[in-house]
Motif scaffolding. Structure first.
Motif, short mmCIF file in Angstrom:
data_model
loop_
_atom_site.label_atom_id
_atom_site.label_comp_id
_atom_site.label_asym_id
_atom_site.label_seq_id
_atom_site.Cartn_x
_atom_site.Cartn_y
_atom_site.Cartn_z
N UNK A 20 0.80 -1.23 0.00
CA UNK A 20 0.00 0.00 0.00
C UNK A 20 0.82 1.27 0.00
N UNK A 21 2.13 1.18 0.24
CA UNK A 21 2.97 2.38 0.30
C UNK A 21 3.02 3.13 -1.03
N UNK A 22 2.81 2.42 -2.13
CA UNK A 22 2.81 3.04 -3.45
C UNK A 22 1.60 3.91 -3.72
N UNK A 23 0.63 3.88 -2.82
CA UNK A 23 -0.56 4.73 -2.97
C UNK A 23 -0.32 6.15 -2.47
N UNK A 24 0.86 6.43 -1.93
CA UNK A 24 1.17 7.79 -1.47
C UNK A 24 0.96 8.77 -2.62
N UNK A 25 0.25 9.88 -2.36
CA UNK A 25 -0.06 10.81 -3.45
C UNK A 25 1.16 11.52 -4.05
N UNK A 26 2.20 11.67 -3.27
CA UNK A 26 3.44 12.30 -3.74
C UNK A 26 4.59 11.34 -3.44
N UNK A 27 5.54 11.27 -4.36
CA UNK A 27 6.78 10.50 -4.18
C UNK A 27 6.54 9.05 -3.75
N UNK A 28 5.70 8.30 -4.50
CA UNK A 28 5.45 6.91 -4.09
C UNK A 28 6.72 6.06 -4.04
N UNK A 29 7.69 6.33 -4.91
CA UNK A 29 8.94 5.57 -4.88
C UNK A 29 9.70 5.77 -3.58
N UNK A 30 9.68 6.98 -3.08
CA UNK A 30 10.33 7.27 -1.80
C UNK A 30 9.60 6.58 -0.66
N UNK A 90 16.90 -3.33 -0.82
CA UNK A 90 17.49 -4.51 -0.20
C UNK A 90 18.83 -4.86 -0.83
N UNK A 91 18.93 -4.68 -2.15
CA UNK A 91 20.23 -4.90 -2.81
C UNK A 91 21.25 -3.90 -2.26
N UNK A 92 20.85 -2.65 -2.15
CA UNK A 92 21.74 -1.61 -1.60
C UNK A 92 22.30 -2.02 -0.25
N UNK A 93 21.47 -2.63 0.56
CA UNK A 93 21.83 -2.91 1.94
C UNK A 93 22.48 -4.28 2.14
N UNK A 94 22.72 -5.01 1.06
CA UNK A 94 23.36 -6.32 1.17
C UNK A 94 24.76 -6.14 1.75
N UNK A 95 25.04 -6.82 2.85
CA UNK A 95 26.33 -6.77 3.54
C UNK A 95 26.68 -5.37 4.04
N UNK A 96 25.67 -4.55 4.30
CA UNK A 96 25.91 -3.20 4.81
C UNK A 96 26.36 -3.27 6.26
N UNK A 97 27.16 -2.30 6.68
CA UNK A 97 27.50 -2.24 8.10
C UNK A 97 26.23 -2.02 8.94
N UNK A 98 26.27 -2.45 10.18
CA UNK A 98 25.12 -2.30 11.06
C UNK A 98 24.99 -0.86 11.54
N UNK A 99 23.77 -0.45 11.81
CA UNK A 99 23.52 0.85 12.41
C UNK A 99 22.61 1.72 11.56
N UNK A 106 22.19 4.28 2.96
CA UNK A 106 21.70 3.39 1.91
C UNK A 106 20.43 3.91 1.27
N UNK A 107 19.52 4.43 2.09
CA UNK A 107 18.28 5.01 1.59
C UNK A 107 18.58 6.17 0.63
N UNK A 108 19.42 7.08 1.08
CA UNK A 108 19.75 8.27 0.27
C UNK A 108 20.44 7.85 -1.03
N UNK A 109 21.42 6.96 -0.93
CA UNK A 109 22.13 6.53 -2.14
C UNK A 109 21.19 5.86 -3.14
N UNK A 110 20.34 4.96 -2.65
CA UNK A 110 19.42 4.29 -3.56
C UNK A 110 18.48 5.29 -4.22
N UNK A 111 17.92 6.21 -3.45
CA UNK A 111 17.00 7.20 -4.03
C UNK A 111 17.73 8.07 -5.07
N UNK A 112 18.97 8.44 -4.79
CA UNK A 112 19.73 9.24 -5.76
C UNK A 112 19.87 8.49 -7.08
#
Length: 157
Positions: A20-30, A90-99, A106-112
């Motif tokens: 249901x997150x894709x139903x956001x009226x603005x920036x559904x990808x975000x 999830x691909x972005x975060x594969x083997x990512x450091x914890x925290x 990861x969120x910012x990089x993927x969205x960019x």
């Protein structure tokens, strides 16, 4: 067909629209990427090969989910279809450091990479169609963000 109606009635559309997150009226990808974070927070505790298997199964399933939902709605790559954002994050975060810092980076990089679409992401976005076309640009954006995240973790911080 109105996506808002079908998302709550059709389990395929529900998944393709990121629960249901894709139903956001603005920036559904975000919003789709944000909705992927709680799942990552669970997946991060899996052995790496299990997390990789989750990503692989999610990619294959995503091609079908996105294709079916796109056909049902009569719109190729409807903005509300955000399963591809889930998988890309999830691909972005594969083997990512914890925290939390890494979750945010990861969120910012993927969205960019997903928004900017440098080559070959832009090429794939334009040339590959169907469910694979919906998925592939986010998969590659996820790979670009994964490499960037790992480089930052290794050399910058």
């Amino acid at each position: 067909m109105n996506p808002a109606d079908s998302v709550w009635k059709n389990p395929v559309h529900f998944l393709a629209f990121g629960l249901g997150s894709g139903l956001a009226p603005k920036a559904p990808g975000t919003f789709g990427t944000l909705a992927a974070i709680p799942f990552y927070l669970l997946f991060q505790y899996l052995p790496l090969w299990n997390f990789g298997l989750v990503i692989l199964v999610s990619m294959v399933l995503g091609v079908w989910l996105c294709e079916q939902t796109s056909k049902d709605l009569g719109v190729h790559d409807h903005p509300g279809i955000v399963w591809d954002e889930f998988v890309g994050y999830w691909i972005t975060m594969f083997a990512a450091p914890a925290g939390w810092m890494w979750v945010i980076i990861g969120f910012v990089l993927f969205r960019i990479f997903d928004i900017w679409k440098p080559w070959p992401i832009s090429f794939l976005d334009k040339k590959v169609h169907g469910g694979l076309g919906i998925m592939i640009d986010d998969v590659v954006a996820g790979v670009f963000a994964l490499v960037s995240l790992q480089l930052i973790a290794r050399f910058a911080i």
